[in-house]
Design an enzyme around this catalytic site. Sequence first.
Site, PDB file in Angstrom:
ATOM      1  N   MET A  95       0.845  -1.200   0.000  1.00 53.83           N
ATOM      2  CA  MET A  95       0.000   0.000   0.000  1.00 53.83           C
ATOM      3  C   MET A  95       0.878   1.247   0.000  1.00 53.83           C
ATOM      4  SD  MET A  95      -3.402  -0.944   2.119  1.00 53.83           S
ATOM      5  CE  MET A  95      -2.765  -0.716   3.749  1.00 53.83           C
ATOM      6  N   GLY A  96       2.166   1.071  -0.263  1.00 59.28           N
ATOM      7  CA  GLY A  96       3.057   2.227  -0.359  1.00 59.28           C
ATOM      8  C   GLY A  96       3.554   2.702   0.983  1.00 59.28           C
ATOM      9  N   HIS A 140       9.201  -3.364   3.564  1.00 57.78           N
ATOM     10  CA  HIS A 140       8.834  -3.547   2.154  1.00 57.78           C
ATOM     11  C   HIS A 140      10.083  -3.804   1.307  1.00 57.78           C
ATOM     12  CE1 HIS A 140       5.514  -0.664   3.482  1.00 57.78           C
ATOM     13  NE2 HIS A 140       4.831  -1.698   3.045  1.00 57.78           N
ATOM     14  N   GLN A 200      -2.693 -12.578   7.340  1.00 60.07           N
ATOM     15  CA  GLN A 200      -2.845 -12.292   5.906  1.00 60.07           C
ATOM     16  C   GLN A 200      -2.061 -13.305   5.075  1.00 60.07           C
ATOM     17  OE1 GLN A 200      -2.593  -8.203   4.113  1.00 60.07           O
ATOM     18  NE2 GLN A 200      -0.519  -8.837   3.630  1.00 60.07           N
ATOM     19  N   SER A 241       4.075   1.099   8.007  1.00 56.88           N
ATOM     20  CA  SER A 241       3.763   2.427   7.465  1.00 56.88           C
ATOM     21  C   SER A 241       2.987   3.234   8.498  1.00 56.88           C
ATOM     22  CB  SER A 241       2.940   2.305   6.188  1.00 56.88           C
ATOM     23  OG  SER A 241       3.617   1.499   5.251  1.00 56.88           O
TER      24      SER A 241
HETATM   25  P1  AMP Z   1       1.477  -3.025   3.437  1.00 55.32           P
HETATM   26  O1  AMP Z   1       2.017  -1.957   2.543  1.00 55.32           O
HETATM   27  O2  AMP Z   1       1.445  -2.639   4.878  1.00 55.32           O
HETATM   28  O3  AMP Z   1       0.192  -3.609   2.926  1.00 55.32           O
HETATM   29  O4  AMP Z   1       2.538  -4.207   3.381  1.00 55.32           O
HETATM   30  C1  AMP Z   1       2.934  -4.778   2.158  1.00 55.32           C
HETATM   31  C2  AMP Z   1       3.723  -6.022   2.440  1.00 55.32           C
HETATM   32  O5  AMP Z   1       4.874  -5.690   3.202  1.00 55.32           O
HETATM   33  C3  AMP Z   1       2.939  -7.065   3.245  1.00 55.32           C
HETATM   34  O6  AMP Z   1       3.221  -8.353   2.728  1.00 55.32           O
HETATM   35  C4  AMP Z   1       3.494  -6.894   4.634  1.00 55.32           C
HETATM   36  O7  AMP Z   1       3.419  -8.065   5.418  1.00 55.32           O
HETATM   37  C5  AMP Z   1       4.939  -6.540   4.326  1.00 55.32           C
HETATM   38  N1  AMP Z   1       5.527  -5.845   5.483  1.00 55.32           N
HETATM   39  C6  AMP Z   1       5.064  -4.749   6.102  1.00 55.32           C
HETATM   40  N2  AMP Z   1       5.837  -4.444   7.171  1.00 55.32           N
HETATM   41  C7  AMP Z   1       6.813  -5.375   7.230  1.00 55.32           C
HETATM   42  C8  AMP Z   1       7.916  -5.626   8.099  1.00 55.32           C
HETATM   43  N3  AMP Z   1       8.176  -4.847   9.135  1.00 55.32           N
HETATM   44  N4  AMP Z   1       8.705  -6.689   7.839  1.00 55.32           N
HETATM   45  C9  AMP Z   1       8.447  -7.501   6.780  1.00 55.32           C
HETATM   46  N5  AMP Z   1       7.420  -7.332   5.930  1.00 55.32           N
HETATM   47  C10 AMP Z   1       6.613  -6.286   6.138  1.00 55.32           C
END
Ligand code: AMP
Length: 280
Positions: free
Chosen positions: A27-28, A34, A153, A186
């Site tokens: 989601m940026g 990420h 998820q 984020s």
């Molecule tokens: P989001 O942008 O929050 O939807 O996250 C996108 C992807 O990044 C998802 O697969 C999350 O699980 C992964 N992600 C977010 N935060 C972390 C983190 N701290 N460590 C590893 N993966 C992450």
Amino acid sequence: MKIIDNIKELKEEINKLKGSIGLVPTMGALHDGHLSLIKKSVMQNENTIVSIFVNPIQFGVNEDLDKYPRQLKQDASLCEKEGVNIIFAPKVSEMYSCEKNNLTLICPPYEVVDKLCGKSRPGHFDGVCSVVAKLFNLTKATRAYFGQKDAQQLFIVKKMVKDLNFDIEIVPCPIVREEDNLALSSRNQYLTENDRKLALNISKALFNIKKLFKEGISDIKVLIDASLKIMDGLDVEYIEFVDKNTFDFQTKVDRNTLVLIAARVPESKTRLIDNIDIWE
Ligand code: AMP
């Protein structure tokens, strides 16, 4: 690197690609968590596509859809440095031609969504699975990268892929943390100074459970009591022990235990999640 905001151009570009395609759905507001997914994809595939889409259908009515950080320019420069080939950043109208209640959705079964995050966020995982399935179809990805940070998820997406025979490999990636162990998110951007201090107690509680388990304590009530003490001042939504292979609740800790926490910090009311694999 191409930044594409429409499906027609995305399809044209994808048809030109040769070799495997890694997809990193996000989601940026990209951070090192990420970037760890992106790096892995760039390493394992000839091509990497990062999707940046704040997906409205996975947000509840009173959630943070409107204030969710959007910083495409900064995200694009990070992706460019990592060697990403395509950023797909569509507008909502490009992804959805009608309201959620008129869309064909992928709805994971009650059994896996009526717990943990799904319980307080009804419809959330329908929104996640539906957008992820669309992205799989649109990108024709060989592999897709998901963080263990969002453990439920990841579990649900893996199940969807298995149940619906998607021809894609799901690659799980470990949680990336700050030096003081706060899991990157984020949503950490919302935290006040005081919130951030308190938020640290979530990972503290998780690491403490792991330590106590290694010292021989496997009684879940004892472990929960110790955690709640550490998380005093936070509004704990849940602290649960599940089998990481089935996501069934456990009554006793064993080598398959995953401990998950969701909690809100007091000032910004930000909802944070984190988890730990007790055995790793
Ligand atoms: P989001 O942008 O929050 O939807 O996250 C996108 C992807 O990044 C998802 O697969 C999350 O699980 C992964 N992600 C977010 N935060 C972390 C983190 N701290 N460590 C590893 N993966 C992450």
